[in-house]
Design an enzyme around this catalytic site. Structure first.
Site, PDB file in Angstrom:
ATOM      1  N   GLU A  43       0.854  -1.198   0.000  1.00  0.00           N
ATOM      2  CA  GLU A  43       0.000   0.000   0.000  1.00  0.00           C
ATOM      3  C   GLU A  43       0.885   1.242   0.000  1.00  0.00           C
ATOM      4  OE1 GLU A  43      -2.535   2.407   3.333  1.00  0.00           O
ATOM      5  OE2 GLU A  43      -2.754   0.226   3.372  1.00  0.00           O
ATOM      6  N   THR A  73      -4.071   6.126   2.354  1.00  0.00           N
ATOM      7  CA  THR A  73      -4.325   7.510   2.771  1.00  0.00           C
ATOM      8  C   THR A  73      -5.062   8.272   1.665  1.00  0.00           C
ATOM      9  OG1 THR A  73      -2.139   7.330   3.828  1.00  0.00           O
ATOM     10  CG2 THR A  73      -3.303   9.379   4.148  1.00  0.00           C
ATOM     11  N   LYS A 133     -11.397  -1.308   7.299  1.00  0.00           N
ATOM     12  CA  LYS A 133     -10.155  -1.024   8.028  1.00  0.00           C
ATOM     13  C   LYS A 133     -10.482  -0.416   9.392  1.00  0.00           C
ATOM     14  CE  LYS A 133      -6.364   2.312   7.661  1.00  0.00           C
ATOM     15  NZ  LYS A 133      -5.595   3.170   6.758  1.00  0.00           N
TER      16      LYS A 133
END
Length: 213
Positions: A43, A73, A133
């Protein structure tokens, strides 16, 4: 089908490496070290300078390898679309942005929105997020996963923040489908010790396997 395959790879791997770096060069070195250690889900966070370019480059470099490059993000649908066009196979957000989730669903790209409450978790599931998440995980600890799984046994939860080699087993045993880890995994990069990054990645993969056995 690609969406399902990507989700399955993330689940099989059990670990998503969160790559934060001070430069593109450092980012590439961390990625190579993590990959060597056996973590297949990478990621690239939008906090890395030139993150979208890095995603584009990596997607090309690793297109024939068993590695999946995602973007982290991601705060809004505009950034998500730019990352998808650059080749990102999945999108990760620190919070639940409904428009980002909708956009990813439109293009059949897996999205993992960040949540901290049961209400947010339910909303994320309703909008079609296969993996949710839990962030920041260190605000609660592994017990939050089993707490979420009580009313939401159908939810797939992935904690990020506070996941370390010492507690990764606890997260998996509490019901996490996978874990996201950054600082604890890549700390060797701060001193240029990329062998340590590789070794730590290998240990993370082993600990997840042990916890699932």
């Amino acid at each position: 089908m690609k969406r399902i395959e990507t989700i399955q790879k993330i689940v099989d791997s059990g670990v998503v490496a969160v790559i934060r770096a001070e430069s593109k060069e450092q980012g590439m070195k961390i990625i190579e070290a993590v990959k060597k250690g056996g973590i297949k889900a990478l990621e690239i966070t939008m906090t890395v300078p030139g993150a979208v370019d890095i995603i584009k480059e990596l997607s090309e470099v690793y297109k024939n390898e068993d590695v999946i490059i995602g973007a982290g993000t991601v705060l809004d649908p505009e950034t998500a679309r730019a990352c998808i066009l650059a080749g990102a196979k999945y999108i990760v957000s620190p919070s639940l942005n409904v428009e980002t989730v909708k956009l990813c669903n439109r293009y059949r790209i897996p999205v993992m929105p960040g949540i901290m409450t049961v209400k947010e978790a339910i909303e994320a599931l309703e909008y079609g997020a296969e993996i949710v998440k839990v962030f920041p995980g260190n605000a609660f600890g592994p017990s939050i996963i089993s707490a979420f799984k009580g009313p939401l046994p159908q939810g797939n939860f992935m904690p990020t923040g506070g996941v370390s080699l010492d507690n990764v087993k606890d997260w998996i045993k509490a019901g996490a489908i996978a874990v996201g880890t950054g600082g604890d995994l890549t700390k060797g990069a701060k001193t240029g010790d990329y062998d340590l990054v590789t070794e730590t990645a290998r240990k993370f993969v082993e600990e997840v396997k042990k916890a699932r056995a």
